[in-house]
Scaffold this active site. Sequence first.
Site, mmCIF file in Angstrom:
data_model
loop_
_atom_site.group_PDB
_atom_site.id
_atom_site.type_symbol
_atom_site.label_atom_id
_atom_site.label_comp_id
_atom_site.label_asym_id
_atom_site.label_seq_id
_atom_site.Cartn_x
_atom_site.Cartn_y
_atom_site.Cartn_z
ATOM 1 N N TYR A 155 25.400 37.257 7.018
ATOM 2 C CA TYR A 155 24.992 37.205 8.478
ATOM 3 C C TYR A 155 25.063 35.804 8.954
ATOM 4 C CZ TYR A 155 23.270 39.137 12.996
ATOM 5 O OH TYR A 155 23.068 39.515 14.298
ATOM 6 N N GLU A 205 29.935 45.817 18.086
ATOM 7 C CA GLU A 205 29.060 45.109 17.085
ATOM 8 C C GLU A 205 29.551 43.564 16.748
ATOM 9 O OE1 GLU A 205 26.446 46.756 15.673
ATOM 10 O OE2 GLU A 205 27.888 48.474 15.250
ATOM 11 N N GLY A 262 20.787 50.040 8.752
ATOM 12 C CA GLY A 262 21.620 49.481 9.834
ATOM 13 C C GLY A 262 21.130 50.028 11.224
ATOM 14 N N LEU A 263 19.873 50.659 11.136
ATOM 15 C CA LEU A 263 19.442 51.535 12.375
ATOM 16 C C LEU A 263 18.204 50.826 13.012
ATOM 17 C CD1 LEU A 263 19.882 54.750 10.824
ATOM 18 C CD2 LEU A 263 21.604 53.815 12.299
ATOM 19 N N GLY A 298 16.747 49.376 6.089
ATOM 20 C CA GLY A 298 17.908 48.966 5.520
ATOM 21 C C GLY A 298 19.261 49.734 5.827
ATOM 22 N N SER A 338 15.431 49.355 11.949
ATOM 23 C CA SER A 338 14.031 49.458 11.636
ATOM 24 C C SER A 338 13.280 48.287 12.017
ATOM 25 C CB SER A 338 13.709 49.933 10.022
ATOM 26 O OG SER A 338 14.276 48.919 9.285
ATOM 27 N N ASP A 343 19.246 44.847 19.405
ATOM 28 C CA ASP A 343 18.337 45.699 18.457
ATOM 29 C C ASP A 343 17.076 45.834 19.097
ATOM 30 O OD1 ASP A 343 20.373 45.918 16.836
ATOM 31 O OD2 ASP A 343 19.410 44.950 15.147
#
Length: 376
Positions: A222, A31, A122-123, A120, A125, A170
């Site tokens: 971020y 991460e 964290g996967l 939203g 989208s 991602d």
Amino acid sequence: MTDLGIAFKDVFGRAPEGCWEAPGRVNLIGEHTDYNDGHVLPFALPQTTRAAVARRDDGLLRVHSADMDGGVVELRIDDLAPGTGAGWATYPAAVLWTLREAGHPVGGADIHYDSTVPVGGGLSSSAALQVVTALALGDLHGVEIGRQELALLCQRSENVYVGAPVGVMDQTASACCTEGHALHLDVRGLEQRQVPLDLAGNGLTLLVADTRVKHAHADGAYASLRSGCEAAAAALGLSALRDVPYEGLGAALDALPDERLRRLTRHVVTENRRVEDVIALLDAGRIRDIGPVLTAGHVSLRDDFQVSCPELDLVVDTALACGALGARMTGGGFGGSAIALVPAESVPVVTAAVQAALPASRIFSSTPAQGAHRLS
């Protein structure tokens, strides 16, 4: 005609030329290492964003989502430019603009989307939305785009057009993952390796708990993390924190001027090592032994990178107390989801305990699924 095609016809009054889908992703480990030129190990989720698409020749992009209010969003291609927001439609607009900027002859389109990837959470989208759009537009216009190039174009669309300084993990996961595997991506050289990840065959389940606490990669938090990592690398005279060897971490920390840069550096360096450790364990068939490595990753994200939140910590602590072999937050942080590696027989207990501790959460099991592809 498929249900997706029927929905497209209901919205736009004609049949689509094709349907595509792209998955969200879970990051097993690695991460905040991607924008530090490091190592990541995501896999694709069964949850996907689907798109039914037909070309237009009048210079318009019209997009509609079954999951968003507001009806059809209509944009003129010639008016697309970085910084021109259009809500959720900014993402497909950004992809179209980026493809054209890269010299690919794509034009207008009608696009209808639906999605089972939690927004939203964290996967990824947004990456699923970008990748399915790029794949569909490329296919329809006969443009040959390799999967890694497609991922890079989608990353550029989010960096330049949307204004979010995300790494490439991602989009690469959504575009390139294969069923039954996690994807080891060395971000610096973009080398890929599919690592077998047979959860069910080893009597295991990976639970995902979406806390429903929302986050946004485009916000200042971020960007601040990324700039902090870049500042730490510059202070060490390196191009990226990936270049700090694990064995030289102590000396690097001593050379940094403040505690925040030391924390960020410690996480990135140890997280890269954790990716290597998990891959070695998977290669050796010791999948259960990755649990403590996952948990160590959460501690590092919580204490050094400081991107966890009380809800994520609660999910992790509850899962571990009820028999999970390992657990950690996944994704950028500031909310989103946590994962837990759970023996199959303990899934009901862990699920019930997490749901009781955080009633708003959405919990589901995940298996490594196929990357983006055409449906029809």
